[in-house]
Motif scaffolding. Structure first.
Motif, PDB file in Angstrom:
ATOM      1  N   ALA A 181       0.828  -1.212   0.000  1.00  0.00           N
ATOM      2  CA  ALA A 181       0.000   0.000   0.000  1.00  0.00           C
ATOM      3  C   ALA A 181       0.858   1.257   0.000  1.00  0.00           C
ATOM      4  O   ALA A 181       0.405   2.316  -0.442  1.00  0.00           O
ATOM      5  CB  ALA A 181      -0.935   0.009   1.213  1.00  0.00           C
ATOM      6  N   ASP A 237       1.260   0.224 -11.303  1.00  0.00           N
ATOM      7  CA  ASP A 237       0.840   1.617 -11.097  1.00  0.00           C
ATOM      8  C   ASP A 237       1.121   2.476 -12.323  1.00  0.00           C
ATOM      9  O   ASP A 237       0.466   3.490 -12.526  1.00  0.00           O
ATOM     10  CB  ASP A 237       1.535   2.218  -9.875  1.00  0.00           C
ATOM     11  CG  ASP A 237       1.087   1.586  -8.573  1.00  0.00           C
ATOM     12  OD1 ASP A 237      -0.024   1.013  -8.512  1.00  0.00           O
ATOM     13  OD2 ASP A 237       1.860   1.662  -7.600  1.00  0.00           O
ATOM     14  N   ARG A 246      -3.692  -2.907  -0.738  1.00  0.00           N
ATOM     15  CA  ARG A 246      -3.793  -3.593  -2.037  1.00  0.00           C
ATOM     16  C   ARG A 246      -4.284  -5.005  -1.821  1.00  0.00           C
ATOM     17  O   ARG A 246      -3.951  -5.676  -0.921  1.00  0.00           O
ATOM     18  CB  ARG A 246      -2.456  -3.604  -2.748  1.00  0.00           C
ATOM     19  CG  ARG A 246      -1.979  -2.217  -3.092  1.00  0.00           C
ATOM     20  CD  ARG A 246      -0.691  -2.339  -3.891  1.00  0.00           C
ATOM     21  NE  ARG A 246      -0.021  -1.071  -4.002  1.00  0.00           N
ATOM     22  CZ  ARG A 246       0.041  -0.370  -5.137  1.00  0.00           C
ATOM     23  NH1 ARG A 246      -0.514  -0.783  -6.223  1.00  0.00           N
ATOM     24  NH2 ARG A 246       0.689   0.764  -5.156  1.00  0.00           N
TER      25      ARG A 246
END
Length: 169
Positions: free
Chosen positions: A106, A113, A169
């Motif tokens: 996280a 990303d 996540r």
């Protein structure tokens, strides 16, 4: 949606052009891209500081990203031979130490990303380095260097703990 790394590797110059024309990166003045050794993407960027920091004479930063085929990214500050860095890896690489791989996902950038969040991470890191040079204090929670005995470094501040929960996540 961020520019995927597989597209950066396939066409680094097009990725740099995308960055310049999409205007998704604050302070981006120049970007160029080319293919380097081993098929790595080499992206060179010129980044301006935030306006308040520019008024404080924070430098315009030039940085080279080396994105390897395994999606490992190395960030090298250019024109930085006369500056000290708190979070920079030792020789031979001397790239920026942007994050600790064992930390909570996280709180880390991961290849999924995409390119823009990586550049934002690098830009923020360079601003933090300058703040540290000026004050002797890292402006946010600071992960120590080296291997943690527990796989990840403990989150010390309530703010960082909250963000880890928020971005899980």
């Amino acid at each position: 949606m961020a520019h995927p790394l597989n597209r950066v590797l396939a066409a680094p110059a097009a990725a740099a052009d995308h960055l310049l024309h999409s205007r998704t990166i604050y302070g981006l003045e120049q970007a160029s891209g080319r293919t380097g050794p081993g098929g790595a993407a080499l992206i060179e960027l010129t980044l301006h500081p935030l306006p308040a920091l520019e008024r404080e004479n924070y430098p315009i930063e030039r940085v080279r990203l080396v994105i390897r085929a395994d999606y490992t990214v190395h960030a090298f500050p250019l024109d930085a031979l006369d500056r000290t860095f708190k979070h920079r890896n030792p020789p031979p690489l001397r790239d920026l130490c942007l994050q600790y791989p064992g930390d909570d996902p996280a709180l880390r950038w991961i290849p999924e990303d995409g390119l823009e969040p990586m550049i934002t991470l690098v830009h923020r890191h360079l601003l933090y380095e300058e703040a540290w040079r000026r004050t002797g204090t890292w402006p946010t929670e600071d992960a120590p260097h080296g291997q943690s005995a527990h796989g990840s470094h403990p989150l010390r501040t309530p703010e960082t703990q909250q963000e880890a929960r928020r971005w899980a996540r």
